[in-house]
Design a protein around this motif. Structure first.
Motif, short mmCIF file in Angstrom:
data_model
loop_
_atom_site.label_atom_id
_atom_site.label_comp_id
_atom_site.label_asym_id
_atom_site.label_seq_id
_atom_site.Cartn_x
_atom_site.Cartn_y
_atom_site.Cartn_z
N GLN A 175 0.80 -1.28 0.01
CA GLN A 175 0.20 0.10 -0.06
C GLN A 175 0.76 1.18 0.13
N THR A 176 1.66 1.39 0.93
CA THR A 176 2.49 2.78 0.86
C THR A 176 3.49 2.87 -0.13
N ILE A 177 3.34 3.00 -1.18
CA ILE A 177 4.35 3.03 -2.45
C ILE A 177 5.12 4.23 -2.10
N LYS A 178 4.64 5.33 -1.84
CA LYS A 178 5.37 6.57 -1.61
C LYS A 178 6.73 6.33 -0.94
N GLU A 179 7.03 5.51 0.17
CA GLU A 179 8.16 5.35 0.85
C GLU A 179 9.12 4.66 0.11
N PHE A 180 8.71 4.03 -1.14
CA PHE A 180 9.74 3.30 -1.89
C PHE A 180 10.20 4.42 -3.01
N GLU A 181 9.34 5.14 -3.47
CA GLU A 181 9.83 5.87 -4.72
C GLU A 181 11.10 6.72 -4.64
N PRO A 182 11.24 7.49 -3.74
CA PRO A 182 12.74 8.33 -3.93
C PRO A 182 13.89 7.52 -4.23
N LEU A 183 14.05 6.63 -3.15
CA LEU A 183 15.34 5.76 -3.42
C LEU A 183 15.52 5.13 -4.54
N PHE A 184 14.09 4.28 -5.10
CA PHE A 184 14.28 3.72 -6.44
C PHE A 184 14.26 4.55 -7.45
N ARG A 185 13.66 5.68 -7.52
CA ARG A 185 13.85 6.62 -8.61
C ARG A 185 15.31 7.21 -8.70
N ALA A 186 15.96 7.43 -7.59
CA ALA A 186 17.34 8.12 -7.76
C ALA A 186 18.21 6.79 -8.05
N ARG A 187 18.20 5.57 -7.58
CA ARG A 187 19.37 4.62 -7.87
C ARG A 187 18.93 3.99 -9.49
N LEU A 188 17.88 3.87 -9.62
CA LEU A 188 17.52 3.69 -11.26
C LEU A 188 17.87 4.80 -12.24
N ALA A 189 17.83 5.90 -11.87
CA ALA A 189 18.22 7.25 -12.59
C ALA A 189 19.77 7.03 -13.00
N ALA A 190 20.46 6.57 -11.84
CA ALA A 190 21.83 6.47 -12.00
C ALA A 190 22.35 5.58 -13.02
N HIS A 191 21.38 4.80 -13.83
CA HIS A 191 21.45 3.86 -14.71
C HIS A 191 20.78 4.39 -16.07
N GLY A 192 20.28 5.47 -15.99
CA GLY A 192 19.41 6.20 -17.08
C GLY A 192 17.98 5.34 -17.24
N ILE A 193 17.48 4.77 -16.05
CA ILE A 193 16.22 3.95 -16.05
C ILE A 193 15.10 4.79 -15.52
N ARG A 194 13.89 5.27 -16.17
CA ARG A 194 12.86 5.96 -15.55
C ARG A 194 12.17 4.89 -14.40
N VAL A 195 11.40 5.82 -13.57
CA VAL A 195 10.58 5.17 -12.81
C VAL A 195 9.18 5.80 -13.11
N ARG A 196 7.94 5.12 -13.14
CA ARG A 196 6.70 5.58 -13.21
C ARG A 196 5.69 5.11 -11.94
N ASN A 197 5.52 6.03 -11.12
CA ASN A 197 4.61 5.81 -9.87
C ASN A 197 3.18 5.72 -10.37
N ASP A 198 2.60 4.75 -10.75
CA ASP A 198 0.95 4.79 -11.03
C ASP A 198 0.18 5.26 -10.14
N ASP A 199 0.62 5.29 -8.82
CA ASP A 199 -0.47 5.53 -7.74
C ASP A 199 0.10 7.08 -7.46
N ALA A 200 0.95 7.72 -8.14
CA ALA A 200 0.84 9.21 -7.74
C ALA A 200 -0.48 9.90 -8.02
N ARG A 201 -0.69 10.74 -7.10
CA ARG A 201 -2.01 11.41 -7.12
C ARG A 201 -1.51 12.88 -7.83
N LEU A 202 -2.45 13.16 -8.88
CA LEU A 202 -2.34 14.46 -9.47
C LEU A 202 -3.69 15.13 -9.24
#
Length: 643
Positions: A389-416
């Protein structure tokens, strides 16, 4: 009487397909064959309950059943099939599948959500509501928050008649789906205090929200009850619906609420062949009012014949075996599915990884994904990061670590605003605006985007069956993209606000026509809400991005590792799934409803086609959470400690 979906998308009568295929000669379209149970269910022209587990191909089955009934004339012209889904993307997916299988009959297949269908009935026939339920000044959709419901119930307890003292202890979280949703609106509103506790509470709720001065406030539970009252109070409407739709499909039936089941029974309980497809092991919407044993209730109420699909087209045999272990905890008599997928070799199909720190976990997994992509040629979108359920706690770390490899992360649960990213990306509004921006930014090589945008514009302007009108729409689209291209060239992505960009694009469109189209043809989509979400997403995608093409790629996140909850993953599949956070912090509510918690676990892990990697930490595994580890041990899932 005009019924929702009775005409084609242009508002013209649906053309008649002339060829009828004898039932004995009919063959599946676009696939080689169906499993034996699917053949039996497909040919059954009565009420049918189909149990379809993960990877069973239920969308394909429904598409083939629609093709069979339409092509053989069992559902004769001009009658139609109504398909009801619970999610807009599922409804759209089934609609596309049927159109690709039997394009000549696509106009006789109406696919929509439960909420969209009931809302359309209220919107079209509200004037026929009984006098006590007439709206004074229209309505707006607004779902009450749990604190608001709690406050209402508290106030109610203090103001209730003495005869009802102590009888109004309703739970705020269950009041709307169970109590309001389970109450049939009487044609004459009860008056006075000589009523039972449920009648009193629900009547006062309707008074507070709907039967008041000014604009009424309703949610989709209330719209469902109004629609059911309409059909019950206006027999002519019920007859028209049954004549128009002699065949009805209901997908994901295990998520059916009390109100929805009541509506289905009231409208289509007689003289209609209803096909319910679902899997009680994937019932994860109990918190939203999903009925226990909904498929069994359907079988009893509709006298339906039950069929079980046992082929799994998604997962390898090893993962099917793991799924069976978990499924057996939910239904001890469940039959093991047969994997029809080609198994890959050279890797462990399922494993549990343990980490001492969350940053270590994110770094290890990001490095692992990058190596796997480099070695295999797989795309980032082949990988999913799923959590309870609490996806937001994972997003910052995974976004940063994957970005180091040029890989994007898309958080489908992000509220807009009032939408999630997953819903925005599937909305008609976002697809149109994004397509226009892509065509303006990249004038060559986007044939599919041009076709999609052009088709939408033709529908908006009612030009789908008029060659001259289609030509005019095409010319206008070319002029529009030329103007937008010039504007984009003069307004760099790095220095232009999302608000200005959205204003420019919308200003080039006939927004009044677009609003009318969305209201009539894309039920459930609110243009203003989608526009607000689009602007928020565009602003986030623009931060630190210099080129418009990169902004649009970031907006869409099509080639990205997907991060989402188990609930939102339902119906999706990925080559490799990381099921993150198998620990008490993510599964804190497991003890409240172990069955639904196990169903959520089952849904999340069954998204994997070839590889499934669970992750955990070194916190305490005792208590209710121990159930999950016990199931993994019984399934033979090895554990590896990565420090």
């Amino acid at each position: 009487m005009s019924i929702p979906g009775q005409q084609g998308p242009t508002g013209r009568p649906v053309p008649r397909a002339t060829t009828v295929v004898p039932a004995g000669e009919w063959r599946p379209i676009g696939i080689s064959d169906l499993e034996p149970a699917a053949w039996e269910a497909l040919r059954d022209t009565g009420n049918v309950a189909v149990v379809a587990g993960p990877g069973a191909g239920k969308t394909e089955f429904l598409a083939q059943r629609a093709a069979y009934l339409l092509q053989t004339g069992i559902c004769p012209w001009p009658q139609r099939i109504l398909a009801i889904s619970f999610k807009k993307d599922a409804a759209a997916n089934l609609d596309r599948r049927v159109a690709s299988r039997v394009p000549e009959h696509a106009g006789r297949f109406a696919s929509m959500t439960f909420d969209a269908f009931t809302k359309s009935l209220v919107d079209r026939f509200a004037a026929a509501l009984p006098a006590d339920w007439q709206m004074g000044d229209g309505y707006e959709i607004r779902t009450a928050t749990k604190p608001e419901v709690g406050q209402f119930l508290n106030d109610l307890a203090f103001s209730a008649p003495a005869a009802l003292s102590g009888q109004l202890g309703f739970q705020p979280g269950r009041f709307l789906p169970d109590v309001v949703g389970g109450w049939h609106l009487p044609e004459r509103l009860p008056t006075g205090d000589e009523v039972d506790a449920v009648t009193y509470a629900v009547r006062e709720w309707w008074h507070a929200r709907y039967l008041r001065a000014g604009t009424a406030e309703v949610d989709f539970v209330m719209l469902n009850r109004l629609a059911e009252l309409l059909v019950r109070a206006v027999p002519r409407l019920r007859r028209a619906l049954r004549m128009t739709y002699p065949v009805v499909f209901v997908d994901e039936f295990q998520d059916t609420t009390s109100a929805q089941f009541s509506f289905l029974t009231s409208v289509f309980g007689e003289k209609t062949a209803v096909t319910a497809v679902g899997d009680s092991k994937q019932r994860i919407m109990g918190w939203a009012g999903a009925l226990p044993e909904a498929l069994h209730r359907f079988t009893d109420a509709f006298g339906a014949t039950s069929y079980a699909l046992t082929w799994n087209f998604r997962s390898s045999d090893a993962l099917v075996e793991l799924q069976h272990v978990i499924a057996s905890k939910l239904e001890p008599t469940t039959v093991r599915a047969t994997s029809m997928a080609t198994a890959e070799v050279g890797h462990e199909p399922a494993v549990l990884w343990t980490f001492s720190r969350s940053d270590r976990e994110a770094t290890f997994i990001a490095d692992w994904i990058a190596r796997d992509i480099a070695a295999s040629g797989r795309m980032p979108s082949d990988f999913a990061l799923i959590a309870r359920q609490t996806i937001k706690e994972f997003e910052p770390l995974f976004r940063a670590r994957l970005a180091a490899h040029g890989i994007r992360v898309r958080n489908d649960d992000a509220r807009l605003g009032k939408m999630t990213l997953q819903d925005l990306l599937k909305s008609e509004t976002a697809r149109l605006l994004l397509g226009l921006l892509r065509l303006a930014n990249e004038p060559q090589g986007l044939v599919k985007v041009w076709r999609d945008v052009s088709a939408t514009m033709e529908r908006v302007h009612g030009a789908t069956d008029d060659d001259r009108a289609r030509h005019r729409v095409g010319k206008n689209l070319a002029d529009l993209t030329t103007q937008l291209r010039t504007w984009l060239r003069d307004h760099p992505a790095a220095t232009t606000s999302a608000a200005d960009t959205v204003k420019q694009v919308v200003g080039l469109l006939d927004s009044a026509a677009l609003r009318r189209y969305l209201k009539s043809a894309v039920l459930g989509e609110d243009f203003d809400i989608a526009l607000e979400a689009f602007e928020a997403r565009l602003q986030a995608a623009s931060d630190g991005t210099a080129e418009w093409g990169d902004v649009l790629d970031e907006f869409e996140g099509a080639n990205a590792v997907v991060l989402l909850t188990a609930h939102r993953s339902k119906g999706l599949e990925y080559h490799t799934v990381f099921f993150l956070g198998i620990h008490a912090r993510q599964w804190w509510a497991y003890a409240n409803d172990r069955r639904e918690g196990t169903s959520t676990f089952f849904v999340g892990l069954s998204r994997a086609a070839h590889r499934l990697i669970f992750t955990t930490d070194r916190t305490d595994r005792t208590g209710p959470i121990s159930d999950l580890f016990t199931m993994l041990t019984e399934a033979g899932v090895p554990e590896i400690d990565h420090g």
